[in-house]
Design a protein around this motif. Sequence first.
Motif, PDB file in Angstrom:
ATOM      1  N   VAL A 111      71.560  63.783  55.288  1.00 40.51           N
ATOM      2  CA  VAL A 111      71.818  64.830  56.283  1.00 40.51           C
ATOM      3  C   VAL A 111      71.108  66.096  55.820  1.00 40.51           C
ATOM      4  O   VAL A 111      71.521  66.752  54.857  1.00 40.51           O
ATOM      5  CB  VAL A 111      73.331  65.078  56.445  1.00 40.51           C
ATOM      6  N   ARG A 112      70.032  66.440  56.512  1.00 41.01           N
ATOM      7  CA  ARG A 112      69.237  67.603  56.128  1.00 41.01           C
ATOM      8  C   ARG A 112      69.926  68.903  56.559  1.00 41.01           C
ATOM      9  O   ARG A 112      70.604  68.939  57.595  1.00 41.01           O
ATOM     10  CB  ARG A 112      67.843  67.518  56.760  1.00 41.01           C
ATOM     11  N   ARG A 113      69.758  69.936  55.769  1.00 41.05           N
ATOM     12  CA  ARG A 113      70.360  71.236  56.106  1.00 41.05           C
ATOM     13  C   ARG A 113      69.890  71.693  57.492  1.00 41.05           C
ATOM     14  O   ARG A 113      68.709  71.591  57.835  1.00 41.05           O
ATOM     15  CB  ARG A 113      69.993  72.277  55.044  1.00 41.05           C
ATOM     16  N   GLY A 114      70.830  72.133  58.300  1.00 38.09           N
ATOM     17  CA  GLY A 114      70.519  72.643  59.629  1.00 38.09           C
ATOM     18  C   GLY A 114      70.138  71.592  60.653  1.00 38.09           C
ATOM     19  O   GLY A 114      69.822  71.933  61.799  1.00 38.09           O
ATOM     20  N   ALA A 115      70.164  70.308  60.299  1.00 39.51           N
ATOM     21  CA  ALA A 115      69.744  69.255  61.232  1.00 39.51           C
ATOM     22  C   ALA A 115      70.776  69.091  62.345  1.00 39.51           C
ATOM     23  O   ALA A 115      71.970  69.316  62.170  1.00 39.51           O
ATOM     24  CB  ALA A 115      69.552  67.943  60.494  1.00 39.51           C
ATOM     25  N   THR A 116      70.270  68.683  63.516  1.00 41.18           N
ATOM     26  CA  THR A 116      71.158  68.394  64.646  1.00 41.18           C
ATOM     27  C   THR A 116      71.086  66.929  65.057  1.00 41.18           C
ATOM     28  O   THR A 116      71.879  66.485  65.884  1.00 41.18           O
ATOM     29  CB  THR A 116      70.794  69.272  65.853  1.00 41.18           C
ATOM     30  N   VAL A 117      70.106  66.199  64.499  1.00 32.91           N
ATOM     31  CA  VAL A 117      69.978  64.776  64.802  1.00 32.91           C
ATOM     32  C   VAL A 117      69.709  64.018  63.497  1.00 32.91           C
ATOM     33  O   VAL A 117      69.214  64.577  62.512  1.00 32.91           O
ATOM     34  CB  VAL A 117      68.836  64.501  65.812  1.00 32.91           C
ATOM     35  N   LEU A 118      70.016  62.753  63.525  1.00 36.08           N
ATOM     36  CA  LEU A 118      69.734  61.858  62.407  1.00 36.08           C
ATOM     37  C   LEU A 118      68.513  61.027  62.766  1.00 36.08           C
ATOM     38  O   LEU A 118      68.421  60.471  63.866  1.00 36.08           O
ATOM     39  CB  LEU A 118      70.943  60.944  62.166  1.00 36.08           C
ATOM     40  N   ARG A 119      67.548  60.945  61.852  1.00 38.79           N
ATOM     41  CA  ARG A 119      66.309  60.218  62.119  1.00 38.79           C
ATOM     42  C   ARG A 119      66.309  58.878  61.379  1.00 38.79           C
ATOM     43  O   ARG A 119      66.998  58.722  60.356  1.00 38.79           O
ATOM     44  CB  ARG A 119      65.101  61.065  61.686  1.00 38.79           C
ATOM     45  N   PRO A 120      65.550  57.884  61.848  1.00 37.60           N
ATOM     46  CA  PRO A 120      65.531  56.572  61.180  1.00 37.60           C
ATOM     47  C   PRO A 120      65.173  56.661  59.709  1.00 37.60           C
ATOM     48  O   PRO A 120      65.727  55.925  58.883  1.00 37.60           O
ATOM     49  CB  PRO A 120      64.470  55.795  61.972  1.00 37.60           C
ATOM     50  N   GLU A 121      64.245  57.549  59.332  1.00 39.53           N
ATOM     51  CA  GLU A 121      63.848  57.659  57.925  1.00 39.53           C
ATOM     52  C   GLU A 121      64.938  58.284  57.058  1.00 39.53           C
ATOM     53  O   GLU A 121      64.830  58.294  55.821  1.00 39.53           O
ATOM     54  CB  GLU A 121      62.555  58.469  57.793  1.00 39.53           C
ATOM     55  N   ASP A 122      66.000  58.813  57.695  1.00 36.27           N
ATOM     56  CA  ASP A 122      67.113  59.376  56.929  1.00 36.27           C
ATOM     57  C   ASP A 122      68.127  58.310  56.511  1.00 36.27           C
ATOM     58  O   ASP A 122      69.075  58.617  55.780  1.00 36.27           O
ATOM     59  CB  ASP A 122      67.841  60.442  57.763  1.00 36.27           C
ATOM     60  N   ILE A 123      67.941  57.074  56.967  1.00 38.13           N
ATOM     61  CA  ILE A 123      68.904  56.008  56.696  1.00 38.13           C
ATOM     62  C   ILE A 123      68.352  55.086  55.606  1.00 38.13           C
ATOM     63  O   ILE A 123      67.232  54.593  55.713  1.00 38.13           O
ATOM     64  CB  ILE A 123      69.200  55.195  57.970  1.00 38.13           C
ATOM     65  N   THR A 124      69.139  54.863  54.572  1.00 45.96           N
ATOM     66  CA  THR A 124      68.781  53.933  53.494  1.00 45.96           C
ATOM     67  C   THR A 124      69.769  52.779  53.506  1.00 45.96           C
ATOM     68  O   THR A 124      70.976  52.980  53.333  1.00 45.96           O
ATOM     69  CB  THR A 124      68.807  54.621  52.120  1.00 45.96           C
ATOM     70  N   ASP A 125      69.242  51.581  53.731  1.00 43.27           N
ATOM     71  CA  ASP A 125      70.060  50.376  53.763  1.00 43.27           C
ATOM     72  C   ASP A 125      70.283  49.896  52.325  1.00 43.27           C
ATOM     73  O   ASP A 125      69.336  49.515  51.639  1.00 43.27           O
ATOM     74  CB  ASP A 125      69.343  49.294  54.588  1.00 43.27           C
ATOM     75  N   VAL A 126      71.517  49.928  51.854  1.00 46.38           N
ATOM     76  CA  VAL A 126      71.819  49.499  50.475  1.00 46.38           C
ATOM     77  C   VAL A 126      72.690  48.241  50.464  1.00 46.38           C
ATOM     78  O   VAL A 126      73.301  47.916  49.450  1.00 46.38           O
ATOM     79  CB  VAL A 126      72.499  50.634  49.674  1.00 46.38           C
ATOM     80  N   ARG A 127      72.714  47.526  51.585  1.00 45.90           N
ATOM     81  CA  ARG A 127      73.551  46.328  51.642  1.00 45.90           C
ATOM     82  C   ARG A 127      73.120  45.269  50.637  1.00 45.90           C
ATOM     83  O   ARG A 127      73.957  44.498  50.139  1.00 45.90           O
ATOM     84  CB  ARG A 127      73.521  45.732  53.054  1.00 45.90           C
ATOM     85  N   ASP A 128      71.809  45.191  50.332  1.00 46.87           N
ATOM     86  CA  ASP A 128      71.332  44.147  49.428  1.00 46.87           C
ATOM     87  C   ASP A 128      71.344  44.586  47.966  1.00 46.87           C
ATOM     88  O   ASP A 128      70.852  43.862  47.096  1.00 46.87           O
ATOM     89  CB  ASP A 128      69.928  43.692  49.817  1.00 46.87           C
ATOM     90  N   ASP A 129      71.914  45.745  47.671  1.00 51.85           N
ATOM     91  CA  ASP A 129      72.019  46.235  46.297  1.00 51.85           C
ATOM     92  C   ASP A 129      73.351  45.767  45.709  1.00 51.85           C
ATOM     93  O   ASP A 129      74.411  46.260  46.110  1.00 51.85           O
ATOM     94  CB  ASP A 129      71.933  47.765  46.287  1.00 51.85           C
ATOM     95  N   PRO A 130      73.346  44.842  44.733  1.00 50.33           N
ATOM     96  CA  PRO A 130      74.613  44.327  44.190  1.00 50.33           C
ATOM     97  C   PRO A 130      75.477  45.413  43.558  1.00 50.33           C
ATOM     98  O   PRO A 130      76.706  45.277  43.519  1.00 50.33           O
ATOM     99  CB  PRO A 130      74.156  43.305  43.145  1.00 50.33           C
TER     100      PRO A 130
END
Length: 271
Positions: free
Chosen positions: A127-146
């Motif tokens: 979540v970037r400072r002052g942001a009003t929307v979430l962008r795809p590059e802001d999401i990190t998928d960690v489901r495959d990290d044991p």
Amino acid sequence: MALSCGFCLGSLETRWDAGQFSQAVDAAVGEGITAAADQFALEIDHDFTVTLHPGYALAAGRFVGSDEDLSFTLPVADNYVDRYDAVAIRVDKANRTAAIEVQADVVPDAPLRNGSTHTLFLFLLYVRRGATVLRPEDITDVRDDPARCGYLTPLSAVANDVEYVYQFLTSGIDQEIDRITALGDQAMRRADQAIAGIDQAIAHVGGHAVGDLLTARRAPSPESAWLLCDGRAVPDGYPHIRTLVGENMPQLCAAGDRYRTWMYAGRMQIG
């Protein structure tokens, strides 16, 4: 039914001890996301709202599953500081609850397990400072990290993979027999002696034969009768195993694997 959880959550007056039952499930199966449904895939809906698709997971022996989309809205961004939020599965042992939630302002590498709570991160959201929307590059998928979550592998798939690898590693036995035959009568006599020793060793003892494979989460008992198939050198005292597989054990698993494979070696021979 949208969101479900268990086992035996709720009143302390319930018949079964959920903590004991969950410990047994965790020890036998482990934790992580199963192959069911959409495996909790995530997409941005709009602005700071995300949609988590159906899935099923185990955490600390408790299950959390959803058969429909779940919507989560992140807290508004700070005007001066960036932060990470997380879509997470959280088990609260003290309050006997399990849920999927958005956790605001998390430390991505912080320990996720302590005595009373147990957390699996599914996604980290920058979540970037002052942001009003979430962008795809802001999401990190960690489901495959044991270390943060991981996936559960069906035991049947593990057993099938182990059998395939073992058969592949031992498929050169025909060439080895040809090589021994070419060495002449002396080598043949030695081979006959080795084969006789193997025939004696593969007699069943306690339901297992020398060379049998066992895949499990914990080392079988007695530990001295089972050798881990991790590619290391065959220990002294197991001549029949050395004759069967060579100088090194088959490489069928690694130290960090959730399920590991052992070979039955029988009683160690001294001298």
